[in-house]
Structures are given as structure tokens and as C-alpha cells.
Design an enzyme around this catalytic site. Structure first.
Site, short mmCIF file in Angstrom:
data_model
loop_
_atom_site.label_atom_id
_atom_site.label_comp_id
_atom_site.label_asym_id
_atom_site.label_seq_id
_atom_site.Cartn_x
_atom_site.Cartn_y
_atom_site.Cartn_z
N GLU A 27 0.82 -1.21 0.00
CA GLU A 27 0.00 0.00 0.00
C GLU A 27 0.86 1.26 0.00
OE1 GLU A 27 -3.06 0.02 -0.53
OE2 GLU A 27 -3.81 -1.95 0.03
N ASP B 24 -4.48 -9.95 -8.62
CA ASP B 24 -4.79 -9.01 -9.69
C ASP B 24 -3.64 -8.21 -10.28
OD1 ASP B 24 -4.57 -7.63 -7.31
OD2 ASP B 24 -6.60 -6.81 -7.34
N GLU C 132 -12.62 -0.06 -9.81
CA GLU C 132 -12.22 -0.99 -10.88
C GLU C 132 -13.19 -1.04 -12.05
OE1 GLU C 132 -10.08 -1.75 -7.27
OE2 GLU C 132 -12.25 -1.83 -7.61
#
Length: 717
Positions: free
Chosen positions: A80, A212, A351
Site C-alpha cells: 500500500e 490481480d 475498478e
């Protein structure tokens, strides 16, 4: 929306990691630790800059310069912090060229480096910023590292090496790739890897959570390398083929396409909101040429559009018009719907809108903008509160319960993609920028920048006599961005330079004149143009080989070159005005190159001269229509000009274009020329006159002198 969300964060939670818009206080998720790192400031600053919120941008910059300090005893997520802080700093540096941000990006990346100190080089998931102690999540399978986390460091560290010249960052991520490549099983990559042994911890694969962005970064690191990182492209192509075979399915009733999840060889027919990014990934893959065959590119666009539709269905089948965290396909009566309460929430995720953005940019089908607009309406109706925007706990209930968190990615990603969907394609062009997984745009370095070309099918490169082979190979290398000293030397020959200039001008679309006599089908202009140029190129090459020292044959050669230009203009005049501009800019190949070492001496020395030349070719000097500067196609022409001829800061150049327009630009060029003549008493008179003389010499018959002058000008730059 950007103003409402950020102004309330600034008002109630300035400097905090995130914001509680209902409680009107700061918030920090466990991934950011307990210390205030200003996550929302750094994650959002490029969106604030693009939205032209000048006051908030300056406020954010001041905080970063004076308050940001990563030396805190907080345990944070390496993943992150990398995508939001390192990525955020690199992005705003790419947009502003303000070295403050590059220094902060390097400072933050250095804080993460101790996490890579494992036997395999696979980094731990968590690190304490003040002392470098690292470990993995307690909940992760077997204490293993997560593919989507350690596989999503490559782009930022690669870009940092490109900008700073320091190899340590690229070395770290290349070591990760080497381990992953060795561990893959039939091109499958699983979600958990042991950082001590480099072995998979379990056989769970996904294009959604836990997997992903690893796949995303394979493609994007290839693009950021100027399409030179063939290993990344090959790994991407093979990994996506394996993923399609193992996880891509269609529902039997409504024919909805989705990516499920593999669990020890068994397909789990569910898809997460996170997985919806993959539609955009397929668009980028198809448009960038990552897959070699045209049929594969077409198939990729079909998958992209199908995924965009499926994710759209997950939105329309709710009461709020916003999609759930996960949705299922195992039951025909609940396709594209959540089944469990913990799957029904929406936390302002980007997304789905990200995929619609890529689909809009590639197809310009209005429905993608319509879908995005409907999402805006739902966000305003159900997520907007007095203090900002909040996620909701159940998308299937029109009476919403807010979670009271404004995620930093809402401004960084969701609102940025919405802003870009409703902006011109030249605004953060996908030919110039590549986004990290947090929607932070990285500028493709000019030394490696390339664009997808319309295939020329190697017409110039058949095996014929030796010297023709030489120039055709050189031209092939030119179009592919491969530079060699031999090619540079080859280009210094006047006749070769003249030929290449015409070919480049043709391929860049700078061939227009208004007029209409006959209408062709869309593909005809391109095919006719290339065929004619190809035939005349053969003549030029043969003449150059046989009679290079013959004055008579040089005259014939020049006449042949003139025919190229004449045929180009003739073909252009057969088209209607609208069709000609679109065809020239969008259908013909656009060639990017590095002027410093690739085309020395072949191009006009200044953007002003080039643009004036372009204007004269598109419109007669005295007949520029009033609405030209408002024509949206002009921004596309500007992009072609910037990409093909002007190796400068395209952001600043784009702003200049938008401010002044094509008509004003030409007037300014004439005014500037007049002013230059009146400044003979100035100390810089000689330099100014030299520059003007170099521009005036573009069409001079003495090609060798012209090329030498232009080379000197570029070398001095």
C-alpha cells in the site's frame, strides 16, 4: 466531486491518513499504521493537480515539503505504501517536474528496502518504517507473501531507476520476477509464495484479490520500458492465456463472461469487484500490441467488452446502481449478484469505472460514458454526505447504511477515472502515460517512448540488392525504435535524409490539404498511400544505389521524391475535410522517436516552425476558420505532432495549445518573428539570428548543410 471530497478532508482531517466524512474526523486503516502519514494528501495530489484545484494543490505541496516524515514507528503495508506514496510522488513528479516529489519518492522507497532482505528477495508484507523490521501478515497462508503485493512493486521501482539512474530499485524487482518465473507451473501463478524457499504455499489462483495487479504490472512494465522488456511481455501473454483456460467462463443462460477463481484445480464461480479491472487490462493489451496476432488483439477486445458488460450488470442488479464487493454465477437466478452479507458492501471502489475508461478511450462508444454518468448519479445519491463521500454496507438496499470512511483511493482512482472519461483523449494520453495500479500516471520516458503503429507488413524490408537492404533495415529499425551508430551515420546522407523525412511526414499524418473530389472507404487512403510510397521508395533506393555520384541521376532522384509528396497531397485532396483529418491522424502510423540520437538533422528545429508548417498544410494561411481551435480533432493532431516531432514536455505543450489554439499560435509565430528582427541591439542577437536562419534553411537544396546545422542544434540542446 473532487472539490467536495478533498475540501472536507482538508477541513476535518488534514494530515490524517484517511477521513471519516460523517464523524468528521481522521481515520487510519491498519494497512497504514497508527501514525499520520498524510496518505490521502499524497494519494490524491495528482488528481487535485489535474482537476486544477490550485489552492489545494499548493496546500498539499506545502504539507509534503514541511510535514511529511516517514520516520515513524508504524507497521505499514509495503504494497500500500508503494502504490499510494511512492507511486503518488512519482506521478506528481511526472506531471510537474518538481524535484521535491522525486526526492520524496526515493526517500519512501528506501524505507521499504529492508523488507526485501529475505533468502529469495521476495519482500515481506509489513515493515516498521522507523527500524526496518519486517514480517508477513498473520492471516496469510503459512506466513507466506501475497502475489498481488510483492508482484506489484515492479512498476514504481522500475520508474524510480529510470528517473534516478540508481540500479538498486530495478535489481530488487528483477530478482522477484526471476523467482516467480522459475516457480510458475504451466504459466500459472498462485496467490501465496514462501519468501524463504520460493515455493508456492497453496494452489489458489485469482485475477481478483490476492493476484490481480501482478498480471497488470507485467504488461505495464513492458510499456514503461518502451516495449523493450520482452520478458515481461512474454510472461504476461503466457500467464493470461493460462488464466483464460483455467478461469474464464460464460454463464449458460445470459451469456455473461466472468473470471472465476481457481482453488486446487476447482473453479469457484464468483468474481470480485477488484477483478473488474481486467477489462481495462485487456483493452490496454490489445491497443499496445502486447499480443502479436491481429486475431488475438480482436479476441482481447471482445473479452474486455464482455467483462465491462458483466461488471455493469453487477451494478444494474442492485437497488443503488453501485456494485457489490463480490458476485456469483453458480445459480442462474442470482447471476452477477452477491450471496452473502459480507459481499454486499461498496467502499467507493474504482475498478469497474477503470474498465469503462479504457473501453471509452479505445472505442468511443457512448454507452461507456453513459454508464459512468449513471455511476456518478448513484455516488451522489447514496454515497455523498455533508463531510465528503462514504462507502455503503448494502448495495441492495435503497435505504443506505454508511460505513463512514472516505478511502484515499476514491479521489486517487475513482474520481480520476471519472474525470478522464469526460475529458479529451489528449488529456493524460495513453500513448504518453501508463497508470500504476492506484491510477497514478507515469510518463513513458522520452528515450524509450513508442506508439503502436498500424502494421506496414514489412513492405519496405524485402530482400533486394545490398544497399536497398541496408536502408530498408534501417527504416525497420527506425519504426521499431532501435537505434544504432550505423543508422545515425546513414541518416546523414542528404538523399537518404530527404527520403526519410518524406516517409516520416507521411506516416505522422502531416500530409493534408483541404478539398474533396471523391470519397474513399476508411482503409483506402492508408492502403493507396502506402502502396504508392512503397513503389516510389523502390525507385529511390535503386537510383541511389546505381547513380549516387551522378548529377543527372540526383536530379531524377529529387523528382522522384517530389512525386512522393505530390501523390501524398493528391490522395489527401480526394477526401472530405472531416475524413481526411481523422484518417491522417488516427489511421496512419504515428511514429515516436528520440530526436537526440535517432533523427538528428531530419526535422525542423522548433515546434513553432513545425506547427506553422502544419497549419499551412491543413488550411491556407489566410483562410483559417474561426472554429478551428475548438475542433476536438485538433487535439489529436497536436498529439501526433508532439509524439512524432517534438521531444519536449507534452503536458506543458498541451496546456499551451489549449490556451492559445491553432489560430493564435500561428499569429504568435509571425509576431515573434517580427519582434526578433527588431532586437538586433540585443546581446543575444547572433543566437536569435542563427536560430531563425536554421529554420529558414529547412527547404534549402543543400541537404548536407541542413542536416549538419540541425545536428548541431540538437546536440547543443
Amino acid at each position: 466531486m473532487v472539490f467536495h471530497s478533498y475540501s472536507n478532508y482538508a477541513k476535518y482531517a488534514w494530515g490524517a491518513n484517511e477521513h471519516r466524512p460523517i464523524s468528521k474526523t481522521g481515520h487510519s486503516a491498519n494497512i497504514f499504521g497508527s501514525s499520520p502519514l498524510g496518505i490521502s494528501i499524497i494519494d490524491s495530489i495528482d488528481t487535485i493537480y489535474l482537476a486544477d484545484l490550485k489552492e489545494f494543490y499548493q496546500k498539499s505541496r506545502d504539507w509534503i515539503e514541511t510535514k511529511f516524515d516517514p520516520n515513524v514507528p508504524s507497521e505499514v503495508s509495503v504494497f500500500e505504501i508503494n502504490i499510494r506514496l511512492v507511486g503518488g510522488f512519482l506521478s506528481i513528479y511526472a506531471l510537474t517536474n518538481d524535484k521535491l516529489y522525486l526526492d520524496k519518492a526515493e526517500l519512501m522507497a528506501n524505507r521499504l528496502l529492508p523488507a526485501f532482505d529475505t533468502p529469495t528477495g521476495i519482500p515481506h508484507a509489513l515493515i516498521t518504517l522507523s527500524n526496518g523490521a519486517s514480517k508477513n501478515w498473520n492471516w496469510a497462508a503459512g506466513g507466506c507473501s501475497i502475489l498481488s503485493e510483492f508482484g506489484t512493486v515492479h512498476l514504481e521501482f522500475q520508474y524510480l531507476t529510470q528517473l534516478t539512474g540508481k540500479d538498486i530499485y530495478l535489481q530488487k524487482v528483477e530478482k522477484i520476477r526471476k523467482v516467480l518465473k522459475g516457480a510458475s507451473e504451466n504459466n500459472m501463478y498462485y496467490n501465496y509464495l514462501n519468501p524463504q524457499t520460493g515455493a508456492w504455499c497453496q494452489k489458489h489462483a485469482s485475477l481478483g484479490a490476492l493476484g490481480d495487479s501482478f498480471y497488470e504490472y507485467l504488461l505495464k512494465s513492458w510499456i514503461l520500458s518502451g516495449k523493450k522488456d520482452e520478458e515481461a511481455r512474454s510472461m504476461y501473454e503466457n500467464a493470461m492465456k493460462a488464466a483464460e483456460e483455467a478461469m474464464l467462463r460464460k454463464t449458460p443462460t445470459s451469456n455473461l463472461m466472468y473470471f472465476g477463481e481457481q482453488r486446487s484445480g476447482r473453479l469457484d464461480p464468483q468474481m470480485g469487484h477488484l477483478t473488474c479491472f481486467v477489462g481495462g487490462l485487456y483493452v490496454l493489451s490489445a491497443s499496445s500490441g502486447a499480443i502479436s496476432s491481429n486475431s488475438s488483439a480482436k479476441n482481447q477486445m471482445e473479452i474486455a467488452q464482455a467483462i465491462g458488460k458483466t461488471c455493469r450488470e453487477s451494478y444494474t442488479r442492485t437497488a443503488t446502481g453501485l456494485g457489490p464487493e463480490a458476485f456469483h454465477f453458480e445459480r442462474t437466478d442470482v447471476e452477477a449478484k452477491a450471496l452473502r452479507d459480507q459481499e454486499k458492501y461498496y467502499i467507493l471502489r474504482p475498478e469497474v469505472i477503470e474498465t469503462w475508461f479504457y473501453l471509452w478511450r479505445n472505442t468511443h462508444e457512448q454507452m461507456y460514458r453513459d454508464w459512468a454518468w449513471q455511476a456518478i448519479i448513484s455516488l451522489e445519491k447514496y454515497c455523498r454526505v455533508e463531510g465528503g463521500y462514504s462507502g455503503i454496507r448494502d448495495v441492495y438496499s435503497s435505504v443506505v447504511s454508511h460505513d463512514d470512511v472516505q478511502q484515499s483511493f476514491f479521489i486517487a482512482e475513482t474520481l480520476k477515472y471519472l474525470l478522464l472519461i469526460f475529458s479529451d483523449d489528449s488529456f493524460i494520453s495513453l500513448d504518453t502515460y501508463v497508470f500504476n495500479t492506484e491510477a497514478h500516471p507515469f510518463h513513458i520516458p522520452k528515450t524509450t517512448q513508442q506508439t503502436l503503429y498500424i502494421p506496414l507488413k514489412h513492405r519496405f524490408f524485402d530482400l533486394i540488392p545490398k544497399e536497398v537492404i541496408q536502408i530498408r533495415v534501417a527504416m525497420k529499425n527506425f519504426f521499431e525504435g532501435v537505434v544504432s551508430p550505423q543508422f545515425t551515420q546513414f541518416c546523414r546522407r542528404p538523399l537518404v535524409a530527404r527520403l526519410i523525412r518524406y516517409l516520416v511526414n507521411t506516416c505522422a499524418g502531416v500530409v493534408q490539404s483541404p478539398g474533396t473530389k471523391r470519397k474513399f472507404a476508411d482503409a483506402d487512403l492508408t492502403n493507396l498511400l502506402i502502396n504508392k510510397i512503397d513503389a516510389l521508395t523502390d525507385q529511390v533506393m535503386d537510383l541511389n544505389k546505381k547513380y549516387e555520384n551522378s548529377t543527372e541521376e540526383i536530379r531524377r532522384l529529387r523528382k522522384t521524391n517530389d512525386k512522393i509528396e505530390k501523390i501524398t497531397y493528391t490522395l489527401a485532396k480526394t477526401q472530405k475535410y472531416d475524413h481526411v483529418i481523422n484518417e491522417a491522424v488516427e489511421q496512419l502510423p504515428v511514429v515516436n522517436y528520440n530526436g537526440k540520437n535517432l533523427l538528428d538533422g531530419l526535422l525542423p528545429p522548433s515546434p513553432t516552425a513545425l506547427l506553422c508548417k502544419l497549419v499551412r498544410r491543413l488550411y491556407s494561411t489566410d483562410e483559417i476558420v474561426e472554429g478551428v481551435k475548438e475542433d476536438p480533432r485538433m487535439s489529436s493532431i497536436k498529439e501526433a505532432v508532439c509524439a512524432a516531432y517534438y521531444s519536449s514536455d507534452t503536458i506543458k505543450f498541451g496546456v499551451f495549445w489549449k490556451m492559445h489554439g491553432i489560430k493564435t499560435l500561428q499569429g504568435q509565430a509571425r509576431s515573434q518573428k517580427s519582434r526578433d528582427k527588431k532586437t538586433k541591439s540585443n546581446q543575444n542577437e547572433k543566437d536569435l539570428i542563427d536560430n531563425e536562419n536554421e529554420e529558414d534553411l529547412i527547404d534549402n537544396e543543400n541537404e548536407e548543410d541542413l542536416i549538419n546545422n540541425e545536428n548541431e542544434d540538437r546536440n547543443s540542446d
